[in-house]
Motif scaffolding. Structure first.
Motif, PDB file in Angstrom:
ATOM      1  N   ILE A  12       0.834  -1.204   0.000  1.00 59.86           N
ATOM      2  CA  ILE A  12       0.000   0.000   0.000  1.00 59.86           C
ATOM      3  C   ILE A  12       0.870   1.255   0.000  1.00 59.86           C
ATOM      4  O   ILE A  12       0.564   2.253  -0.648  1.00 59.86           O
ATOM      5  N   LEU A  13       1.986   1.191   0.733  1.00 62.34           N
ATOM      6  CA  LEU A  13       2.830   2.371   0.915  1.00 62.34           C
ATOM      7  C   LEU A  13       3.971   2.456  -0.096  1.00 62.34           C
ATOM      8  O   LEU A  13       4.903   3.237   0.077  1.00 62.34           O
ATOM      9  N   SER A  14       3.921   1.618  -1.150  1.00 62.89           N
ATOM     10  CA  SER A  14       4.959   1.629  -2.196  1.00 62.89           C
ATOM     11  C   SER A  14       6.344   1.278  -1.681  1.00 62.89           C
ATOM     12  O   SER A  14       7.341   1.597  -2.321  1.00 62.89           O
ATOM     13  N   LEU A  15       6.427   0.663  -0.523  1.00 65.17           N
ATOM     14  CA  LEU A  15       7.748   0.269  -0.021  1.00 65.17           C
ATOM     15  C   LEU A  15       8.222  -0.979  -0.745  1.00 65.17           C
ATOM     16  O   LEU A  15       9.399  -1.280  -0.799  1.00 65.17           O
ATOM     17  N   ALA A  51      14.296   5.940   5.431  1.00 69.50           N
ATOM     18  CA  ALA A  51      13.955   6.001   4.001  1.00 69.50           C
ATOM     19  C   ALA A  51      12.466   5.745   3.796  1.00 69.50           C
ATOM     20  O   ALA A  51      11.814   6.373   2.969  1.00 69.50           O
ATOM     21  N   LYS A  52      11.911   4.833   4.593  1.00 65.57           N
ATOM     22  CA  LYS A  52      10.500   4.508   4.389  1.00 65.57           C
ATOM     23  C   LYS A  52       9.579   5.670   4.769  1.00 65.57           C
ATOM     24  O   LYS A  52       8.483   5.785   4.236  1.00 65.57           O
ATOM     25  N   ASN A  53      10.047   6.545   5.665  1.00 69.30           N
ATOM     26  CA  ASN A  53       9.224   7.705   6.016  1.00 69.30           C
ATOM     27  C   ASN A  53       9.041   8.652   4.838  1.00 69.30           C
ATOM     28  O   ASN A  53       8.097   9.432   4.800  1.00 69.30           O
ATOM     29  N   LYS A  98      12.912  -0.867  -6.245  1.00 73.44           N
ATOM     30  CA  LYS A  98      13.681  -1.400  -5.123  1.00 73.44           C
ATOM     31  C   LYS A  98      12.871  -1.418  -3.830  1.00 73.44           C
ATOM     32  O   LYS A  98      12.123  -0.500  -3.529  1.00 73.44           O
ATOM     33  N   GLU A  99      13.061  -2.493  -3.068  1.00 73.21           N
ATOM     34  CA  GLU A  99      12.435  -2.623  -1.754  1.00 73.21           C
ATOM     35  C   GLU A  99      13.005  -1.545  -0.823  1.00 73.21           C
ATOM     36  O   GLU A  99      14.200  -1.292  -0.838  1.00 73.21           O
ATOM     37  N   VAL A 100      12.161  -0.950  -0.036  1.00 71.18           N
ATOM     38  CA  VAL A 100      12.649  -0.042   0.994  1.00 71.18           C
ATOM     39  C   VAL A 100      12.321  -0.662   2.339  1.00 71.18           C
ATOM     40  O   VAL A 100      11.158  -0.916   2.651  1.00 71.18           O
ATOM     41  N   LYS A 101      13.355  -0.933   3.090  1.00 71.24           N
ATOM     42  CA  LYS A 101      13.154  -1.637   4.378  1.00 71.24           C
ATOM     43  C   LYS A 101      12.638  -0.672   5.436  1.00 71.24           C
ATOM     44  O   LYS A 101      13.048   0.451   5.489  1.00 71.24           O
TER      45      LYS A 101
END
Ligand SMILES: Nc1ncnc2c1ncn2[C@@H]1O[C@H](COP(=O)(O)OP(=O)(O)OP(=O)(O)O)[C@@H](O)[C@H]1O
Ligand SMILES: [Mg+2]
Lengths: 297, 238
Positions: free
Chosen positions: A50-53, B79-81, B235-238
Motif C-alpha cells: 500500500i505504501l509503495s515500499l 527512508a520509508k518515512n 527497489k524494496e525499501v526496508k
C-alpha cells in the motif's frame, strides 16, 4: 461512505513463495480496520505494498477514492515494523525534521510528543530510547500533518499495559473527534478487539474474510453447554428439539451450537426423559476462538 | 522537492562527519602545506590556482561525508518515512544529489577561503588558464559527487558505500592508467574516467579542454542517473 483504501487482487511473490494471493481490502472513511493474521500471514507485506515500499507482481491500490499514494501521501500516516527515526537526534528534532518533510508546522512537535507521552524526554537522543519510547515516537511521526488515513503495523508492539491503553484511547479519540480512518495490524486480538469496527482476516497470504465487528459478534454465535449424567440418552432426546448437526457431545457434556433460545425447552424434555441435568449455560466463541476456527486450527 | 531538499540539507549540515571531514581536508590541503612552506622554500613555485584545486580535490573526503549522509536514511530506517508519504525513489535520489552538491560547494568555498587566507600573500596573479583549471575541477567534482551519491544510495550500507566509492576513484584510475601503459596508448585513459577528468586540462589549459571536461562530465552524469533510476525504480525499501 467514502472509500479510503481499496486494494484489488494484490499478488506479491518473493522468490518462489507467493506471500499475497490476490488480496482484496476495502476500508471506508471512519473505519478502524483490524487486520489480523498469524506471524508470517502477510500483514506487513500487504501494508508495505500500500505504501509503495515494495511493489506487487499484480493488483492495484486506490486511496481516498481514486488517488495514488504519490498524490495523497502527505495525508497518509504510517508506522511499519520498527519506526524510522534519526537515532542521533532527539525526539523533538525528529518530529521537527519530518514536519518539514510533510509540509506541517514544526512548532507542533512538542504537542505531538505530549500526545504520545514523550514530553519528558528533553535532550535525550533517540538511540538512548527504550523500545516502547521508540514505538511511541514512531506513532507521533505517523501523526504529523493531520493525516486522514493511518496505517499502523502492530502499533502496540513493545508497549506496557498502560501504554497499550493510552494508544487505544488515542486511536478512539482521533477516530471520533477527527474522523481519522485506521488500518491496524495485530495478532493480539483482545487488545485490538475493543476499538475495531471492521476486521480483515488473513491467513497464509489469503484474505479469508472482511467482516464488520457487529456482524462478527453475531457470528461468534452462542452455544449451550449442558452437563448431563447420560450423554447418549440426552443426545437422542435433544435431537428431537434441535437440529442434529448442531449437537455434539463429549463425556458428560453436551453442546448445542446456536439455538440458545431452546434452553428451557431442552431442559424440560431432558428432565421428563429421565436425564439428570446438572448444569445448563450459554457461552460464546471469543474472537480468538472464531479466528482459530476460521483459519482452520 | 523543496521540502525534501530542506530536510536533506539539514541532515547533511547537522552531521558531525561533514565538519570533521572538512576540517581534516583543510588541515591536509591548506594548513600543513602552509606550515611546510614556512620552513622549506621550494624553488618551483606552486601557483595559487593549483593550490586551490588541490585543497578541495581530495576525493576521499567527499566520499566519506557524502556516503555518511546518503546512507543514514537506510541505516536509521528513515527512508520509508519518505516513500510512505508519497515521495518517489527518483525524487529522493535527486534530493540527495542536490543536497550533496550544495555541501560540496560549501566545502569548496571553505577550502577556497582558507587557501586564499594562507597563500594569497604569494601573489594573486590568476591567469585565464588558472580559471579554466578551477572550473574543470568543479565540473569534475559535480560529476564525481553524482557517482558517489549513486553508489552510496545503491549500496545502502556505509561500509559498502565507502569501499565501493574508494574503488571508483582510486582503483579505476589506476586500472585505466595501467591499461594505458600496457597498450602503449598516447592518450591517458584514466583522464577520461569520471573522477579524473581534470587530467584532460593541459599544462596551459585552454577553453576547448574545459568544454571537453564539462561535456564528458555531463554525459557521465546523465548515464549514471539513467542507470540508477532503472535500478532503484522497484527497489524494496526496508
Ligand atoms: N523481503 C522479503 N524476502 C523474502 N520473503 C519475505 C520478505 N518479506 C517478507 N517475506 C515473507 O513473506 C511472508 C509474510 O511476511 P509478513 O512480514 O508480511 O508477515 P506478517 O503477517 O507481518 O507477520 P508478523 O505477524 O510476524 O509480523 C513471510 O513468510 C516472510 O518470510
Ligand atoms: Mg508483520
Amino acid at each position: 461512505m467514502a472509500d479510503m483504501l481499496v486494494a484489488r487482487d494484490i499478488v506479491k511473490i518473493y522468490g518462489k513463495r507467493t506471500v499475497l494471493k490476490k488480496v482484496n481490502m476495502n476500508i471506508q472513511k471512519g473505519d478502524i480496520y483490524g487486520f489480523i493474521g498469524k506471524n508470517g500471514a502477510g500483514k506487513t507485506t500487504f501494508m508495505r505494498v500500500i505504501l509503495s515500499l515494495t511493489y506487487p507482481q499484480s493488483g492495484d491500490v486506490k486511496l481516498f477514492g481514486d488517488k495514488t499514494l504519490q498524490e495523497v501521501g502527505l495525508k497518509v500516516g504510517s508506522l511499519i515494523e520498527a519506526p524510522g527515526i534519526y537515532k542521533n537526534l532527539t525526539g523533538e528534532e525528529n518530529l521537527r525534521r519530518f514536519s518539514i518533510l510533510y509540509g506541517a508546522d514544526p512548532d507542533k512537535a512538542p504537542e505531538l510528543l505530549k500526545l504520545v507521552g514523550l514530553n519528558n524526554t528533553g535532550k535525550k537522543k533517540v538511540k538512548d530510547y527504550s523500545l516502547g519510547m521508540r514505538q511511541r515516537l514512531g506513532i507521533a511521526i505517523a501523526l504529523i500533518g493531520d493525516p486522514e488515513l493511518l496505517l499502523l503495523d502492530e502499533p502496540i508492539n513493545g508497549l506496557d499495559p498502560e501504554g497499550i491503553k493510552e494508544i487505544r484511547d488515542l486511536i478512539l479519540k482521533l477516530n471520533e473527534e477527527k474522523g481519522i480512518t485506521f488500518l491496524i495490524s495485530s495478532h493480539l486480538l483482545d487488545e485490538l478487539g475493543k476499538v475495531v469496527t471492521k476486521y480483515g482476516i488473513i491467513n497464509d497470504g489469503e484474505m479469508l474474510e472482511e467482516i464488520d465487528a457487529e456482524e462478527l459478534r453475531e457470528k461468534c454465535k452462542q452455544k449451550l453447554t449442558i452437563e448431563v449424567d447420560d450423554l447418549a440418552k440426552a443426545m437422542s432426546i435433544a435431537a428431537k428439539i434441535v437440529k442434529e448437526e448442531n449437537l455434539s457431545g463429549n463425556k458428560h457434556i453436551m453442546t448445542v451450537e446456536g439455538e440458545v433460545s431452546k434452553a428451557a425447552e431442552l431442559n424440560t424434555a431432558l428432565v421428563k426423559g429421565g436425564v439428570a441435568v446438572k448444569a445448563i449455560y450459554p457461552n460464546s466463541d471469543t474472537l480468538e476462538e472464531y479466528f482459530m476456527k476460521r483459519i482452520g486450527e | 522537492m523543496s521540502r525534501l531538499l530542506k530536510v536533506y540539507l539539514r541532515n547533511i549540515f547537522k552531521q558531525k562527519g561533514y565538519y570533521v571531514c572538512t576540517g581534516i581536508s583543510l588541515l591536509i590541503g591548506v594548513i600543513i602545506p602552509f606550515i611546510i612552506s614556512l620552513f622549506i622554500k621550494s624553488t618551483d613555485t606552486i601557483t595559487l590556482a593549483s593550490r586551490i584545486v588541490d585543497s578541495f580535490k581530495v576525493d576521499i573526503i567527499i566520499v566519506i561525508f557524502v556516503t555518511l549522509f546518503v546512507c543514514s536514511d537506510f541505516t536509521d530506517g528513515t527512508a520509508k518515512n519518505f516513500i510512505a508519504r508519497g515521495y518517489s525513489r527518483r525524487q529522493i535520489l535527486y534530493g540527495k544529489y542536490l543536497a550533496s552538491l550544495i555541501a560540496v560547494g560549501v566545502y569548496f568555498l571553505g577550502c577556497l577561503a582558507f587557501t586564499l587566507a594562507f597563500f594569497a600573500k604569494d601573489g594573486l596573479n590568476f591567469t585565464i588558464s588558472d580559471l579554466y583549471m578551477i572550473l574543470a575541477a568543479i565540473a569534475t567534482a559535480v560529476a564525481s559527487t553524482g557517482l558517489y551519491v549513486i553508489v552510496a544510495n545503491t549500496a545502502e550500507k556505509v561500509s559498502t558505500g565507502i569501499a565501493v566509492n574508494i574503488i571508483m576513484f582510486s582503483f579505476f584510475s589506476l586500472l585505466l592508467e595501467g591499461l594505458t601503459t600496457l597498450l602503449k596508448l598516447n592518450i591517458n585513459l584514466s583522464n577520461y574516467w569520471i573522477t579524473g577528468l581534470t587530467g584532460l586540462m593541459g599544462e596551459k589549459a585552454v577553453l576547448v579542454d574545459l568544454f571537453k571536461v564539462i561535456g564528458i562530465a555531463a554525459v557521465y552524469l546523465v548515464l549514471l542517473f539513467e542507470i540508477s533510476n532503472f535500478i532503484i525504480k522497484k527497489k524494496e525499501v526496508k
